[in-house]
Design a protein around this motif. Structure first.
Motif, short mmCIF file in Angstrom:
data_model
loop_
_atom_site.label_atom_id
_atom_site.label_comp_id
_atom_site.label_asym_id
_atom_site.label_seq_id
_atom_site.Cartn_x
_atom_site.Cartn_y
_atom_site.Cartn_z
N ARG A 3 49.72 80.31 123.99
CA ARG A 3 49.11 79.21 124.75
C ARG A 3 49.68 77.86 124.32
O ARG A 3 49.90 76.98 125.15
N HIS A 30 44.10 95.24 115.81
CA HIS A 30 44.87 94.94 117.03
C HIS A 30 44.26 93.76 117.77
O HIS A 30 44.99 92.92 118.30
N VAL A 31 42.94 93.69 117.84
CA VAL A 31 42.27 92.57 118.50
C VAL A 31 42.63 91.26 117.78
O VAL A 31 42.93 90.25 118.43
N LEU A 32 42.59 91.28 116.47
CA LEU A 32 42.92 90.09 115.69
C LEU A 32 44.37 89.65 115.94
O LEU A 32 44.65 88.47 116.18
N LEU A 72 46.26 90.34 118.57
CA LEU A 72 46.39 89.88 119.95
C LEU A 72 45.82 88.47 120.11
O LEU A 72 46.42 87.62 120.78
N CYS A 73 44.70 88.21 119.48
CA CYS A 73 44.09 86.89 119.54
C CYS A 73 45.03 85.83 118.95
O CYS A 73 45.21 84.76 119.53
N GLN A 74 45.63 86.14 117.81
CA GLN A 74 46.54 85.19 117.16
C GLN A 74 47.80 84.97 117.99
O GLN A 74 48.27 83.83 118.11
N THR A 96 48.07 85.37 121.25
CA THR A 96 47.65 84.66 122.46
C THR A 96 47.48 83.17 122.19
O THR A 96 47.91 82.33 122.98
N ALA A 97 46.86 82.82 121.08
CA ALA A 97 46.67 81.40 120.73
C ALA A 97 48.01 80.70 120.58
O ALA A 97 48.20 79.57 121.08
N ARG A 98 48.96 81.34 119.92
CA ARG A 98 50.27 80.73 119.72
C ARG A 98 51.05 80.65 121.04
O ARG A 98 51.76 79.68 121.29
N GLU A 135 40.22 96.86 115.58
CA GLU A 135 39.87 95.50 115.20
C GLU A 135 41.10 94.72 114.73
O GLU A 135 41.25 93.53 115.02
#
Length: 108
Positions: free
Chosen positions: A43, A31-33, A35-37, A39-41, A29
């Motif tokens: 983008r 790692h998912v958090l 990766l999400c952060q 990825t958003a940056r 979890e």
């Protein structure tokens, strides 16, 4: 002479007093958090670059997050999960982390 008083008591704000503590995240979890952060940056960097402007602030935000959060997680994992281990899984993890560090340095 300085006198310290221990009479002052600091209380939690009323809105926080009855809030249950969230359960700790699992490693997956976390790692998912992360990766999400990231990825958003990333983008944001791509959106600005696609618009024809060099993404100075967006790159700084991405690199700052990688340095502050991702690399801290990397360091914690290496120290806590595989302390001084000759385990093949630890070697693979270390290689992956070395690639992450190199990528972060390249972005800087």
């Amino acid at each position: 002479m300085t006198v310290l008083s221990t009479a002052t008591e600091y209380r939690q704000p009323a809105q926080c007093a009855d809030q249950p503590a969230p359960p700790p995240l699992t490693l997956a979890e976390e790692h998912v958090l992360l990766l999400c952060q990231v990825t958003a940056r990333a983008r944001e960097v791509l959106t600005v670059a696609t618009g024809g402007r060099w993404p100075v602030a967006e790159l700084a935000s991405l690199v700052g997050y990688i340095r502050a959060e991702v690399m801290r997680q990397v360091s914690d994992e290496e120290c806590l999960l595989f302390p001084a281990s000759a385990n093949p899984a630890a070697a693979g993890l270390a290689r992956g982390h070395a690639r992450l560090r190199a990528g972060a340095e390249l972005l800087e």
